[in-house]
Scaffold this motif. Structure first.
Motif, PDB file in Angstrom:
ATOM      1  N   LYS A   1      59.790  30.351  31.395  1.00 36.30           N
ATOM      2  CA  LYS A   1      58.930  30.234  32.583  1.00 36.30           C
ATOM      3  C   LYS A   1      57.417  30.318  32.140  1.00 36.30           C
ATOM      4  N   LEU A   2      57.246  31.023  30.919  1.00 39.74           N
ATOM      5  CA  LEU A   2      55.673  30.862  30.331  1.00 39.74           C
ATOM      6  C   LEU A   2      55.623  29.451  29.654  1.00 39.74           C
ATOM      7  N   ALA A   3      56.358  28.911  29.114  1.00 38.63           N
ATOM      8  CA  ALA A   3      56.298  27.483  28.583  1.00 38.63           C
ATOM      9  C   ALA A   3      56.016  26.557  29.666  1.00 38.63           C
ATOM     10  N   GLU A   4      56.709  26.815  30.601  1.00 37.95           N
ATOM     11  CA  GLU A   4      56.340  25.898  32.082  1.00 37.95           C
ATOM     12  C   GLU A   4      54.956  26.039  32.528  1.00 37.95           C
ATOM     13  N   GLN A   5      54.674  27.264  32.682  1.00 37.84           N
ATOM     14  CA  GLN A   5      53.134  27.713  33.183  1.00 37.84           C
ATOM     15  C   GLN A   5      52.219  27.343  32.103  1.00 37.84           C
ATOM     16  N   LEU A   6      52.528  27.355  30.901  1.00 39.40           N
ATOM     17  CA  LEU A   6      51.401  27.036  29.905  1.00 39.40           C
ATOM     18  C   LEU A   6      51.200  25.439  29.864  1.00 39.40           C
ATOM     19  N   MET A   7      52.391  24.649  30.107  1.00 39.05           N
ATOM     20  CA  MET A   7      52.458  23.242  30.147  1.00 39.05           C
ATOM     21  C   MET A   7      51.585  22.704  31.474  1.00 39.05           C
ATOM     22  N   GLN A   8      52.013  23.206  32.510  1.00 39.23           N
ATOM     23  CA  GLN A   8      51.121  22.928  33.942  1.00 39.23           C
ATOM     24  C   GLN A   8      49.665  23.148  33.591  1.00 39.23           C
ATOM     25  N   ILE A   9      49.255  24.219  33.053  1.00 41.97           N
ATOM     26  CA  ILE A   9      47.905  24.619  33.102  1.00 41.97           C
ATOM     27  C   ILE A   9      47.275  23.859  31.996  1.00 41.97           C
ATOM     28  N   LEU A  10      47.907  23.669  30.770  1.00 44.13           N
ATOM     29  CA  LEU A  10      47.211  22.735  30.014  1.00 44.13           C
ATOM     30  C   LEU A  10      47.177  21.145  30.346  1.00 44.13           C
ATOM     31  N   LEU A  11      48.303  20.595  30.860  1.00 46.78           N
ATOM     32  CA  LEU A  11      48.107  19.298  31.155  1.00 46.78           C
ATOM     33  C   LEU A  11      46.969  19.018  32.232  1.00 46.78           C
ATOM     34  N   ILE A  12      46.797  20.088  33.208  1.00 48.33           N
ATOM     35  CA  ILE A  12      45.807  19.940  34.411  1.00 48.33           C
ATOM     36  C   ILE A  12      44.351  19.907  33.784  1.00 48.33           C
ATOM     37  N   GLY A  13      44.401  20.946  32.787  1.00 46.36           N
ATOM     38  CA  GLY A  13      43.091  21.117  32.103  1.00 46.36           C
ATOM     39  C   GLY A  13      42.687  19.937  31.366  1.00 46.36           C
ATOM     40  N   PHE A  14      43.650  19.428  30.614  1.00 49.03           N
ATOM     41  CA  PHE A  14      43.147  18.184  29.688  1.00 49.03           C
ATOM     42  C   PHE A  14      43.184  17.032  30.752  1.00 49.03           C
ATOM     43  N   ALA A  15      43.742  16.888  31.875  1.00 51.73           N
ATOM     44  CA  ALA A  15      43.570  15.731  32.528  1.00 51.73           C
ATOM     45  C   ALA A  15      41.937  15.966  33.487  1.00 51.73           C
ATOM     46  N   VAL A  16      41.350  17.157  33.687  1.00 54.48           N
ATOM     47  CA  VAL A  16      40.118  17.420  34.187  1.00 54.48           C
ATOM     48  C   VAL A  16      39.068  16.817  33.200  1.00 54.48           C
ATOM     49  N   VAL A  17      39.368  17.512  31.773  1.00 57.62           N
ATOM     50  CA  VAL A  17      38.372  17.158  30.708  1.00 57.62           C
ATOM     51  C   VAL A  17      38.580  15.763  30.466  1.00 57.62           C
ATOM     52  N   ALA A  18      39.720  15.020  30.382  1.00 59.57           N
ATOM     53  CA  ALA A  18      39.806  13.525  30.336  1.00 59.57           C
ATOM     54  C   ALA A  18      38.932  13.006  31.303  1.00 59.57           C
TER      55      ALA A  18
END
Length: 92
Positions: free
Chosen positions: A7-24
């Motif tokens: 569950k933690l890995a899934e949440q981290l993945m979603q948060i990181l991908l959204i964060g990197f998408a915004v930064v990109a």
């Protein structure tokens, strides 16, 4: 990896991908470069993969207690009964 770790890995993945998408997107928009945007996001995907895919100790904080084989023999699995609740009727 235990259930809470998944569950933690899934949440981290979603948060990181959204964060990197915004930064990109912000970087690509500011520089006016689609290629830069793709490179920033691709590097974010690689970093996210390196954080969430390996079985880090962070994801193993709640280990499962498995049943010993000797205990399992004492408690056999229940048998499934036939589920043919409909009666077969022969029409003539």
């Amino acid at each position: 990896m235990d259930w809470q770790g998944q569950k933690l890995a899934e949440q981290l993945m979603q948060i990181l991908l959204i964060g990197f998408a915004v930064v990109a997107f912000a970087t690509g928009y500011a520089l006016g470069s689609f290629q830069t945007m793709l490179l920033v996001f691709a590097s974010g995907v690689v970093i996210t993969t390196l954080i969430t895919v390996p079985n880090w100790p962070l994801f193993n904080q709640h280990p499962l207690n498995w049943l010993d084989p000797s205990e399992a023999e004492k408690h056999p699995k229940p048998h499934v009964a036939n589920s043919s609740s409909k009666k077969k009727t022969n029409k003539k």
